[in-house]
Motif scaffolding. Structure first.
Motif, short mmCIF file in Angstrom:
data_model
loop_
_atom_site.label_atom_id
_atom_site.label_comp_id
_atom_site.label_asym_id
_atom_site.label_seq_id
_atom_site.Cartn_x
_atom_site.Cartn_y
_atom_site.Cartn_z
N ALA A 36 0.83 -1.21 0.00
CA ALA A 36 0.00 0.00 0.00
C ALA A 36 0.86 1.26 0.00
N PHE A 37 1.92 1.24 0.79
CA PHE A 37 2.85 2.38 0.83
C PHE A 37 3.49 2.61 -0.54
N LEU A 38 3.96 1.54 -1.16
CA LEU A 38 4.63 1.67 -2.46
C LEU A 38 3.67 2.12 -3.55
N ALA A 39 2.46 1.55 -3.56
CA ALA A 39 1.48 1.89 -4.59
C ALA A 39 0.95 3.30 -4.43
N GLY A 40 0.96 3.81 -3.21
CA GLY A 40 0.40 5.13 -2.93
C GLY A 40 1.39 6.27 -3.03
#
Length: 286
Positions: A36-40
């Motif tokens: 989620a951190f990487l995609a966001g």
């Protein structure tokens, strides 16, 4: 910039090491370094937080001598591995270079920190090391149009050790490799994640040693299939999700070659890739 996770297993906290060597707490930005951190857009947010000087310093070297260094990404949804992706390694395994990428999987719970012990499984007789360039996905990839767009879906790169038990892999496999790849602790990862735009993935030296003696010393330029091709190719068969890990293959110099003894309890493995750091593991019996 280097992203890492510090603390006991299951309780790691995110951190960032700046280009000038400061280790900063990334907790104000994210609870973890995960899909989620990487995609966001988390990497860009982390850069902004560093530039604006709004992160607190961590009084720890981040090299394993203080707080435990965990894997730099939280447990991935998938660990995808490419077999025999260096021609010389295929040759030492007794095979020609593959004409298409060989894919196998590791259980995600094999992923541990770069300095954690590696557990030799019960009944193991041929435990082996494999230094590999790890690719961490940052954006969902499905049916990509070409290798040229594939690297846009990569968040960053890591050092990965694809530990293998060759007797399980070859003699007890039933035709697949995963029995020899999925024992607990069989994928040390890290020490940190370097953002993709700071790395030239096909220009990296990678090396390994056992008990201080060199085993592997090669370059990612020798890959049969480069990173861009692998990400594109895999996207034709499965969906790559943010936080997934791809192990891109190992160069020659493993014990399977017959040139070196297999690993046993008490041995120490050390692996490194230019710019991505160095890891060290001691082997212990299950």
């Amino acid at each position: 910039m280097q992203l890492l996770r510090l603390g006991a297993p299951g309780a790691e906290r995110p951190a960032v090491r700046t280009d000038d060597g400061r280790l900063l707490d990334l907790s104000p930005v994210t609870n973890d370094i995960d899909g989620a951190f990487l995609a966001g857009g988390g990497i860009a947010t982390a850069r902004e937080a560093v530039a604006s000087d709004r992160l607190s310093p961590i009084d720890d070297p981040g090299d394993g001598s203080g707080l435990r260094v965990g894997p730099p990404i939280a447990r991935p949804g998938a660990v995808l591995c490419i077999g025999q992706n260096y021609a010389a390694h295929a040759a030492e395994s007794g095979d020609p270079p593959p004409k298409t990428p060989i894919l196998f999987f590791k259980h995600p719970n094999t992923v541990v920190g770069p300095y954690d012990d590696v557990v030799v499984p019960r009944g193991a007789t041929r435990t082996d090391w494999e230094v590999e360039l790890g690719v961490v996905i940052g954006k969902t990839a499905r049916y990509l149009e070409s290798p040229e767009v594939a690297l846009e879906h990569v968040a960053g790169y890591v050092v990965s050790n694809d530990v293998s038990e060759r007797a399980f892999q070859i003699e007890q496999s039933g035709g697949q490799w995963s029995k020899g790849k999925c024992a607990e602790t069989f994928n040390p990862l890290g020490p940190w994640l370097v953002p993709a735009n700071e790395v030239e993935p096909q220009k990296l030296r990678l090396a390994s040693s056992v008990n201080g003696e060199v085993r592997q010393d090669s370059t990612t330029a020798d890959m049969v299939f480069d990173v861009a091709y692998l990400v594109w190719h895999l996207s034709q068969y499965l969906v790559l999700d943010p936080g997934d890990l791809i192990n891109t293959g190992t160069p020659q110099g493993v014990a399977l070659s017959g040139r070196f003894p297999y690993l046993s309890s008490g041995d120490v493995m050390e692996l490194e890739i230019d710019g991505l750091g160095r890891q060290r593991q001691r082997l212990v019996d299950a």
